[in-house]
Design a protein around this motif. Structure first.
Motif, PDB file in Angstrom:
ATOM      1  N   PHE A   1      -6.543   5.807   6.371  1.00 57.44           N
ATOM      2  CA  PHE A   1      -5.747   5.188   7.323  1.00 57.44           C
ATOM      3  C   PHE A   1      -5.867   3.563   7.074  1.00 57.44           C
ATOM      4  O   PHE A   1      -5.154   2.914   7.435  1.00 57.44           O
ATOM      5  N   LYS A   2      -7.027   3.433   6.228  1.00 55.11           N
ATOM      6  CA  LYS A   2      -7.045   1.889   5.882  1.00 55.11           C
ATOM      7  C   LYS A   2      -6.225   1.698   4.688  1.00 55.11           C
ATOM      8  O   LYS A   2      -5.940   0.686   4.370  1.00 55.11           O
ATOM      9  N   LEU A   3      -6.097   2.665   3.877  1.00 59.42           N
ATOM     10  CA  LEU A   3      -5.363   2.669   2.671  1.00 59.42           C
ATOM     11  C   LEU A   3      -3.813   2.878   2.796  1.00 59.42           C
ATOM     12  O   LEU A   3      -2.991   2.621   1.887  1.00 59.42           O
ATOM     13  N   ALA A   4      -3.531   3.112   4.029  1.00 57.68           N
ATOM     14  CA  ALA A   4      -2.025   3.680   4.233  1.00 57.68           C
ATOM     15  C   ALA A   4      -1.335   2.220   4.564  1.00 57.68           C
ATOM     16  O   ALA A   4      -1.712   1.321   5.363  1.00 57.68           O
ATOM     17  N   GLY A   5      -0.204   2.159   3.872  1.00 60.82           N
ATOM     18  CA  GLY A   5       0.824   1.028   4.281  1.00 60.82           C
ATOM     19  C   GLY A   5       1.521   1.295   5.497  1.00 60.82           C
ATOM     20  O   GLY A   5       1.512   2.307   6.020  1.00 60.82           O
ATOM     21  N   HIS A   6       2.316   0.306   6.104  1.00 53.23           N
ATOM     22  CA  HIS A   6       2.870   0.324   7.184  1.00 53.23           C
ATOM     23  C   HIS A   6       4.169   1.318   7.056  1.00 53.23           C
ATOM     24  O   HIS A   6       4.970   1.597   5.987  1.00 53.23           O
ATOM     25  N   GLY A   7       4.114   2.387   8.196  1.00 53.92           N
ATOM     26  CA  GLY A   7       5.205   3.499   8.059  1.00 53.92           C
ATOM     27  C   GLY A   7       4.727   4.592   7.350  1.00 53.92           C
ATOM     28  O   GLY A   7       5.582   5.550   6.991  1.00 53.92           O
ATOM     29  N   CYS A   8       3.514   4.492   6.738  1.00 48.79           N
ATOM     30  CA  CYS A   8       3.206   5.818   5.887  1.00 48.79           C
ATOM     31  C   CYS A   8       3.011   6.990   6.625  1.00 48.79           C
ATOM     32  O   CYS A   8       2.696   7.215   7.905  1.00 48.79           O
ATOM     33  N   ARG A   9       3.194   7.989   5.732  1.00 53.91           N
ATOM     34  CA  ARG A   9       3.100   9.483   6.157  1.00 53.91           C
ATOM     35  C   ARG A   9       1.926   9.924   5.601  1.00 53.91           C
ATOM     36  O   ARG A   9       1.926  10.056   4.243  1.00 53.91           O
ATOM     37  N   ILE A  10       0.649  10.351   6.247  1.00 53.33           N
ATOM     38  CA  ILE A  10      -0.572  10.847   5.759  1.00 53.33           C
ATOM     39  C   ILE A  10      -0.374  12.368   6.143  1.00 53.33           C
ATOM     40  O   ILE A  10      -0.263  12.682   7.169  1.00 53.33           O
ATOM     41  N   VAL A  11      -0.919  13.119   5.056  1.00 59.62           N
ATOM     42  CA  VAL A  11      -0.826  14.606   5.056  1.00 59.62           C
ATOM     43  C   VAL A  11      -2.149  15.071   4.685  1.00 59.62           C
ATOM     44  O   VAL A  11      -2.770  14.865   3.681  1.00 59.62           O
ATOM     45  N   PHE A  12      -2.866  15.494   5.836  1.00 57.29           N
ATOM     46  CA  PHE A  12      -4.154  16.289   5.465  1.00 57.29           C
ATOM     47  C   PHE A  12      -4.037  17.603   4.968  1.00 57.29           C
ATOM     48  O   PHE A  12      -3.714  18.773   5.713  1.00 57.29           O
ATOM     49  N   LEU A  13      -4.271  17.754   3.572  1.00 58.90           N
ATOM     50  CA  LEU A  13      -4.293  19.184   3.071  1.00 58.90           C
ATOM     51  C   LEU A  13      -5.606  19.771   2.994  1.00 58.90           C
ATOM     52  O   LEU A  13      -5.423  21.096   3.358  1.00 58.90           O
TER      53      LEU A  13
ATOM     54  N   LEU B   1       0.885  -1.190   0.141  1.00 63.51           N
ATOM     55  CA  LEU B   1       0.027  -0.002   0.070  1.00 63.51           C
ATOM     56  C   LEU B   1       0.965   1.313   0.102  1.00 63.51           C
ATOM     57  O   LEU B   1       2.086   1.275   0.466  1.00 63.51           O
ATOM     58  N   PRO B   2       0.255   2.402  -0.499  1.00 65.46           N
ATOM     59  CA  PRO B   2       1.167   3.589  -0.598  1.00 65.46           C
ATOM     60  C   PRO B   2       1.896   3.969   0.769  1.00 65.46           C
ATOM     61  O   PRO B   2       1.306   3.672   1.879  1.00 65.46           O
ATOM     62  N   THR B   3       3.128   4.573   0.745  1.00 67.97           N
ATOM     63  CA  THR B   3       3.508   4.771   1.939  1.00 67.97           C
ATOM     64  C   THR B   3       3.704   6.469   2.316  1.00 67.97           C
ATOM     65  O   THR B   3       4.198   6.776   3.065  1.00 67.97           O
ATOM     66  N   VAL B   4       2.963   7.031   1.209  1.00 68.68           N
ATOM     67  CA  VAL B   4       2.844   8.611   1.478  1.00 68.68           C
ATOM     68  C   VAL B   4       1.370   8.651   0.882  1.00 68.68           C
ATOM     69  O   VAL B   4       1.051   8.314  -0.277  1.00 68.68           O
ATOM     70  N   ILE B   5       0.517   9.396   1.730  1.00 64.52           N
ATOM     71  CA  ILE B   5      -0.839   9.816   1.448  1.00 64.52           C
ATOM     72  C   ILE B   5      -1.113  11.331   1.550  1.00 64.52           C
ATOM     73  O   ILE B   5      -0.891  11.605   2.711  1.00 64.52           O
ATOM     74  N   ILE B   6      -1.555  11.785   0.480  1.00 62.20           N
ATOM     75  CA  ILE B   6      -2.060  13.482   0.580  1.00 62.20           C
ATOM     76  C   ILE B   6      -3.312  13.627   0.182  1.00 62.20           C
ATOM     77  O   ILE B   6      -3.791  13.205  -0.695  1.00 62.20           O
ATOM     78  N   ASP B   7      -4.353  13.902   1.158  1.00 59.26           N
ATOM     79  CA  ASP B   7      -5.675  13.919   1.012  1.00 59.26           C
ATOM     80  C   ASP B   7      -5.873  15.637   0.977  1.00 59.26           C
ATOM     81  O   ASP B   7      -5.694  16.252   2.199  1.00 59.26           O
ATOM     82  N   ALA B   8      -6.306  16.040  -0.076  1.00 58.20           N
ATOM     83  CA  ALA B   8      -6.841  17.479  -0.070  1.00 58.20           C
ATOM     84  C   ALA B   8      -8.246  17.715  -0.113  1.00 58.20           C
ATOM     85  O   ALA B   8      -8.637  18.729  -0.683  1.00 58.20           O
ATOM     86  N   THR B   9      -8.991  16.716  -0.101  1.00 54.74           N
ATOM     87  CA  THR B   9     -10.424  16.504  -0.482  1.00 54.74           C
ATOM     88  C   THR B   9     -11.197  17.338   0.734  1.00 54.74           C
ATOM     89  O   THR B   9     -12.170  18.027   0.445  1.00 54.74           O
TER      90      THR B   9
END
Length: 341
Positions: free
Chosen positions: A248-260, A230-238
């Motif tokens: 959180f479900k789509l994130a791979g282990h160690g993922c950095r999630i950025v809420f834009l 799964l992705p290890t970076v997710i940027i959500d601008a929605t």
């Protein structure tokens, strides 16, 4: 006198006459040529924008021309210079600003949000908030702030070469994030509910992988794209609660999630899963002054092509009648207001 469009209350603009402003010491009087319309403006129009009071003159994505500078002129601006406006007014003495985090200043005031913005023929802004370009046109200059928002989110995520970066949303801010993530050597995956926007990502930006967010097998599709992971970076601008919680479900282990993006409410997630994956959750707010310099240089050098971004235009005087049509435009990427030629 000059023409100004003011948002009196949710759903209602007025076209009014105001006195032409006079710049105070350290300010520049600028003629507004272009105003980009963004999600902040649309949310304010619909009554869903946090930190907002009415009435307000909107508009913070600006392409302007310098008319005069009063007093301190740290950038040596001259009448006729074309500029983008950095719309973030911060207190240089605040703790965050002293730490170099001017974008997160406790007393931040954003033009067009906390104070009146650029839907007007002329405005006054601090001279040090103007970013000059001898090469860019007013359309391009009005897009700079949007690109800076996406660029700063990528700065926060700090993707590595070859890393799988999922960008959720395919609006202008997201497109900027995609392009800067690509520039860092990341493998970018576009996700949106609009197939036309996803086509734009593939055909115009060269994004090789895309997923419709309405699919029932999102995780399977992402694992297929990411070679079983799964992705290890997710940027959500929605700015959409459901989308943000789903990261959180789509994130791979160690993922950095950025809420834009943001919305009025609370985000919930499963804490054991959050810990098991050792996720990092970050917010991204506004951008830094140096980000404006970086983005302008990237457009000037042709590393960012925004030529096909503007898909709707309107005149300042038509805003009260036309603005409501912006979200419903098929294939809409970016709408701009033409204030002056």
């Amino acid at each position: 006198m000059m023409k100004t469009v003011i948002l009196d209350e949710p759903g209602h603009y007025s076209l009014i006459d105001r006195d032409k402003p006079t710049p105070k010491a350290g300010e520049a009087l600028v003629k507004v040529h272009r105003v980009g319309i963004c999600g902040t403006d649309l949310h304010a129009f619909s009554g869903n924008q946090p930190f907002f009071e009415y009435p307000r003159v909107l508009g913070h994505e600006l392409g302007v021309e310098v008319i005069e500078v009063n007093g301190d002129n740290p950038k040596g601006l001259q009448p006729g210079d074309k500029c983008s406006v950095e719309p973030y007014m911060f207190n240089p003495d605040s703790y965050a600003s002293q730490a170099g985090l001017t974008n997160a200043c406790e007393s931040m005031q954003v033009l067009g949000v906390h104070s009146d913005g650029g839907m007007s023929e002329y405005i006054c802004v601090p001279a040090n908030k103007l970013h000059k370009s001898d090469k860019l046109n007013f359309d391009q200059l009005a897009l700079v702030e949007t690109l800076c928002i996406g660029a700063h989110a990528v700065e926060r995520a700090n993707p590595r070469v070859g890393e799988n970066v999922l960008v959720i949303g395919a609006g202008p801010i997201d497109l900027g994030a995609m392009q800067f993530a690509q520039a860092e050597g990341a493998r970018v995956i576009a996700m949106d509910i609009n197939d036309e926007r996803l086509s734009f990502c593939r055909e115009t930006l060269g994004i090789s992988a895309s997923v419709n967010a309405l699919a029932n097998d999102l995780e399977d599709q992402l694992r297929h794209i990411c070679d079983g992971n799964l992705p290890t970076v997710i940027i959500d601008a929605t700015g959409n609660k459901r989308s943000m919680e789903n990261t959180f479900k789509l994130a791979g282990h160690g993922c950095r999630i950025v809420f834009l993006g943001l919305f009025i409410g609370e985000v919930q997630f499963d804490d054991p899963s959050f810990h098991r994956k050792e996720l990092t959750l970050m917010a991204s707010r506004n951008a830094l002054p140096e980000t404006f310099t970086k983005v302008i240089k990237a457009i000037e050098e042709g590393r960012l092509d925004t030529s096909s971004w503007v898909t709707q235009r309107m005149q300042l005087g038509d805003v009260p009648e036309v603005f409501a049509s912006v979200p419903g435009q098929a294939g809409q990427i970016k709408a701009v207001i033409e204030v002056s030629n």
